[in-house]
Scaffold this motif. Structure first.
Motif, PDB file in Angstrom:
ATOM      1  N   GLN A  90      18.084  68.778  38.266  1.00 33.04           N
ATOM      2  CA  GLN A  90      16.673  68.715  38.632  1.00 33.04           C
ATOM      3  C   GLN A  90      16.451  67.845  39.865  1.00 33.04           C
ATOM      4  N   THR A  91      17.290  66.823  40.034  1.00 30.95           N
ATOM      5  CA  THR A  91      17.186  65.980  41.223  1.00 30.95           C
ATOM      6  C   THR A  91      17.548  66.769  42.472  1.00 30.95           C
ATOM      7  N   MET A  92      18.633  67.564  42.381  1.00 27.69           N
ATOM      8  CA  MET A  92      19.017  68.402  43.518  1.00 27.69           C
ATOM      9  C   MET A  92      17.940  69.437  43.831  1.00 27.69           C
ATOM     10  N   SER A  93      17.331  69.993  42.774  1.00 26.16           N
ATOM     11  CA  SER A  93      16.267  70.983  42.970  1.00 26.16           C
ATOM     12  C   SER A  93      15.068  70.361  43.662  1.00 26.16           C
ATOM     13  N   LEU A  94      14.741  69.151  43.281  1.00 21.36           N
ATOM     14  CA  LEU A  94      13.608  68.472  43.899  1.00 21.36           C
ATOM     15  C   LEU A  94      13.874  68.200  45.379  1.00 21.36           C
ATOM     16  N   LEU A  95      15.079  67.743  45.681  1.00 22.57           N
ATOM     17  CA  LEU A  95      15.410  67.397  47.058  1.00 22.57           C
ATOM     18  C   LEU A  95      15.482  68.626  47.963  1.00 22.57           C
ATOM     19  N   SER A  96      15.827  69.774  47.390  1.00 24.87           N
ATOM     20  CA  SER A  96      16.031  70.975  48.206  1.00 24.87           C
ATOM     21  C   SER A  96      14.807  71.878  48.275  1.00 24.87           C
ATOM     22  N   ASP A  97      13.815  71.628  47.472  1.00 28.88           N
ATOM     23  CA  ASP A  97      12.634  72.502  47.425  1.00 28.88           C
ATOM     24  C   ASP A  97      11.409  71.733  47.917  1.00 28.88           C
ATOM     25  N   ARG A  98      10.961  72.044  49.134  1.00 25.50           N
ATOM     26  CA  ARG A  98       9.828  71.333  49.722  1.00 25.50           C
ATOM     27  C   ARG A  98       8.538  71.540  48.930  1.00 25.50           C
ATOM     28  N   ASP A  99       8.427  72.652  48.222  1.00 25.10           N
ATOM     29  CA  ASP A  99       7.227  72.897  47.433  1.00 25.10           C
ATOM     30  C   ASP A  99       7.040  71.859  46.327  1.00 25.10           C
ATOM     31  N   LYS A 100       8.137  71.170  45.972  1.00 24.52           N
ATOM     32  CA  LYS A 100       8.064  70.151  44.923  1.00 24.52           C
ATOM     33  C   LYS A 100       7.840  68.749  45.481  1.00 24.52           C
ATOM     34  N   TRP A 101       7.659  68.675  46.791  1.00 24.33           N
ATOM     35  CA  TRP A 101       7.447  67.367  47.394  1.00 24.33           C
ATOM     36  C   TRP A 101       5.954  67.007  47.332  1.00 24.33           C
ATOM     37  N   ASN A 102       5.497  66.751  46.131  1.00 23.80           N
ATOM     38  CA  ASN A 102       4.102  66.371  45.903  1.00 23.80           C
ATOM     39  C   ASN A 102       4.062  65.321  44.806  1.00 23.80           C
ATOM     40  N   GLU A 103       2.936  64.676  44.658  1.00 27.57           N
ATOM     41  CA  GLU A 103       2.818  63.560  43.708  1.00 27.57           C
ATOM     42  C   GLU A 103       3.117  63.982  42.275  1.00 27.57           C
ATOM     43  N   GLY A 104       2.576  65.132  41.880  1.00 25.19           N
ATOM     44  CA  GLY A 104       2.758  65.561  40.497  1.00 25.19           C
ATOM     45  C   GLY A 104       4.212  65.809  40.147  1.00 25.19           C
ATOM     46  N   ASP A 105       4.909  66.581  40.970  1.00 27.29           N
ATOM     47  CA  ASP A 105       6.317  66.880  40.683  1.00 27.29           C
ATOM     48  C   ASP A 105       7.186  65.637  40.806  1.00 27.29           C
ATOM     49  N   PHE A 106       6.865  64.758  41.766  1.00 29.49           N
ATOM     50  CA  PHE A 106       7.652  63.535  41.910  1.00 29.49           C
ATOM     51  C   PHE A 106       7.501  62.649  40.671  1.00 29.49           C
ATOM     52  N   ASN A 107       6.271  62.460  40.210  1.00 32.66           N
ATOM     53  CA  ASN A 107       6.053  61.615  39.040  1.00 32.66           C
ATOM     54  C   ASN A 107       6.700  62.200  37.790  1.00 32.66           C
ATOM     55  N   LEU A 147       9.661  60.349  35.518  1.00 34.25           N
ATOM     56  CA  LEU A 147       9.532  60.185  34.074  1.00 34.25           C
ATOM     57  C   LEU A 147      10.685  60.834  33.317  1.00 34.25           C
ATOM     58  N   ASN A 148      10.964  62.087  33.626  1.00 32.44           N
ATOM     59  CA  ASN A 148      11.879  62.871  32.794  1.00 32.44           C
ATOM     60  C   ASN A 148      13.331  62.858  33.256  1.00 32.44           C
ATOM     61  N   HIS A 149      13.571  62.532  34.533  1.00 36.64           N
ATOM     62  CA  HIS A 149      14.947  62.630  35.026  1.00 36.64           C
ATOM     63  C   HIS A 149      15.474  61.329  35.628  1.00 36.64           C
ATOM     64  N   ALA A 150      14.599  60.429  36.051  1.00 30.15           N
ATOM     65  CA  ALA A 150      15.060  59.112  36.489  1.00 30.15           C
ATOM     66  C   ALA A 150      15.040  58.125  35.332  1.00 30.15           C
ATOM     67  N   PHE A 151      14.077  58.271  34.435  1.00 34.59           N
ATOM     68  CA  PHE A 151      13.930  57.330  33.324  1.00 34.59           C
ATOM     69  C   PHE A 151      14.458  57.872  31.996  1.00 34.59           C
ATOM     70  N   ALA A 152      13.964  59.029  31.562  1.00 40.23           N
ATOM     71  CA  ALA A 152      14.237  59.513  30.202  1.00 40.23           C
ATOM     72  C   ALA A 152      15.710  59.749  29.930  1.00 40.23           C
ATOM     73  N   SER A 153      16.502  60.016  30.965  1.00 37.40           N
ATOM     74  CA  SER A 153      17.931  60.267  30.761  1.00 37.40           C
ATOM     75  C   SER A 153      18.801  59.062  31.101  1.00 37.40           C
ATOM     76  N   ASN A 154      18.191  57.992  31.548  1.00 39.47           N
ATOM     77  CA  ASN A 154      18.936  56.781  31.933  1.00 39.47           C
ATOM     78  C   ASN A 154      19.162  55.914  30.696  1.00 39.47           C
ATOM     79  N   PRO A 155      20.390  55.643  30.286  1.00 34.14           N
ATOM     80  CA  PRO A 155      20.657  54.887  29.057  1.00 34.14           C
ATOM     81  C   PRO A 155      19.992  53.508  29.039  1.00 34.14           C
ATOM     82  N   ALA A 156      20.020  52.792  30.147  1.00 35.55           N
ATOM     83  CA  ALA A 156      19.423  51.452  30.184  1.00 35.55           C
ATOM     84  C   ALA A 156      17.903  51.528  30.012  1.00 35.55           C
TER      85      ALA A 156
END
Length: 404
Positions: A119-136, A140-149
């Motif tokens: 999902q991180t690669m998809s976000l970086l490669s798809d300009r349509d996702k470069w908006n506040e909603g998709d970034f947030n 939430l779901n891929h920077a935080f929810a999957s991070n063990p710490a």
């Protein structure tokens, strides 16, 4: 003349209760029964344990110097002086969380981490996702929810044995000891009740200062339980059962009032929050206040409507006197707001007294001649509407309409 008064919940608008009681006392209006909830219970209990003849000044002093914060301090520390974190309890809860081996399960989730990488690669490669909603959503779901710490820290915050942001029930504290509960049980005191919700039994319960009514005794624990608003304040354990605020269910505390006291001839209602007081929030402070008070406003209004509907359908032929809710109040725990509430509560009671003198039952009216009277009934008049600049909260479907 047998009278009762109901003091409803409403937190930082408590000054309205104090001002109303001040004016009623000046007029020689006394009450045989006090039915209380949330901040109304605090005002009612403090009032009835004061030195005789000094109720107004001592109750006001208790709230001004013990609960509300001076305006200069409040301007950059917008928390009242009693809603503090339970530091020792929190440390015990966090220690217990760290020592429990089960809390280390499901921290490392390889499949979710792989999906987050995609999902991180998809976000970086798809300009349509470069908006506040998709970034947030990605945070939430891929920077935080999957991070063990982050998963561990979040679980420790939300899943430790902590039931509220703050705690007020410290029976040995100077604050709680300043309320002389033993005075409430002295001979000659009126009958006093307050409610709380029993989470263990899933029912509303009453506590009183009477020995023969079947209710548990009022105490520091029951008083704190009756104002333990979920999430804001921790629950309170009484005799092995867990309690929270009863105003969530019965804001004005009408439960069993006429059933327990059919001899009542007058019931005075002091409801201190209304939906018109809820403003458009400018910050988290405002929105947290709205979260707490909007339900109390609408539930309280419905409580009064349903109670009047109930008495109209019953054989009770007494008098109900309403004191109008001032729409100009705010939800700040600042001392200036307490003072404003006291002044406006005084005026509301003065207006109710004038209407009472006009429409009260004639002396000597009894038996079949008696009829139900509702004096100074709360209506949506111009004097109660919020100023134009203030946000008008949407009116929910009322419980009374559903009953009809």
């Amino acid at each position: 003349m047998k009278r009762a008064i109901t003091l409803a919940g409403g937190g930082p608008t408590a000054g309205l209760h104090i001002g109303a009681l001040e004016r009623l006392t000046q007029a020689g209006i006394t009450f045989d029964v006090w039915s209380l909830s949330c901040i109304g219970a605090w005002v009612g209990l403090v009032w009835n344990q004061c030195d005789r003849g000094r109720e107004v000044e001592q109750t006001y002093d208790f709230f001004k110097n013990g609960v509300f914060r001076d305006d200069v301090s409040y301007s950059r520390f917008p928390i009242n002086s009693v809603f503090g974190p339970d530091w020792f309890g929190n440390m015990r809860a966090l220690s217990g969380f760290l020592m429990d081996h089960r809390n280390y399960q499901n921290l490392w989730l390889p499949d979710r981490m792989t999906e987050s990488f995609k999902q991180t690669m998809s976000l970086l490669s798809d300009r349509d996702k470069w908006n506040e909603g998709d970034f947030n959503q990605w945070v939430l779901n891929h920077a935080f929810a999957s991070n063990p710490a982050v998963r561990f820290m979040t679980a420790m915050m939300y899943l430790s044995n902590i039931t509220g942001l703050s705690k007020i029930y410290y029976p040995d504290s100077a604050f709680m000891k300043s309320i002389k509960f033993d005075r409430l049980f002295q001979e000659g005191k009126p009958k006093i009740y307050h409610n709380a919700w029993n989470l263990s039994r899933q029912q509303l319960e009453l506590f009183s200062n009477q020995d023969d009514d079947g209710y548990k005794d009022i105490s520091a624990a029951t008083l704190c339980a009756c104002s333990a608003l979920p999430f804001i304040e921790g629950t309170v354990e009484i005799d092995g059962e867990t309690y929270c605020e009863g105003a969530l269910v019965d804001t004005v505390s009408f439960k069993s009032l006429l059933e327990d006291h059919p001899e009542l001839e007058e019931i005075w209602i002091s409801r201190i929050v209304d939906a018109k007081q809820v403003r458009k929030p400018e910050n988290l402070h405002d929105n947290l206040a709205n979260l707490c008070q909007l339900f109390a406003a609408t539930v309280g209004e419905d409580d009064v409507k349903l109670f009047k509907y109930h008495v109209r359908d019953s054989n009770w032929k007494g008098t109900i006197v309403e004191m109008h809710v001032d729409a100009g109040m705010n939800f700040k725990w600042a001392q200036s707001n307490l003072d404003t509430g006291r002044k406006r509560g005084y005026l509301a009671a003065d207006r109710a007294l004038k209407e009472y003198e006009k429409h009260r039952a004639p002396k000597g009216e009894a038996g079949a001649a008696r009829k139900l009277r509702i004096i100074n009934e709360m209506k949506d008049g111009p004097e109660l509407r919020a100023p134009r600049r203030q946000h008008r909260a949407p009116q929910p479907v009322r419980a009374l309409e559903a009953v009809k």
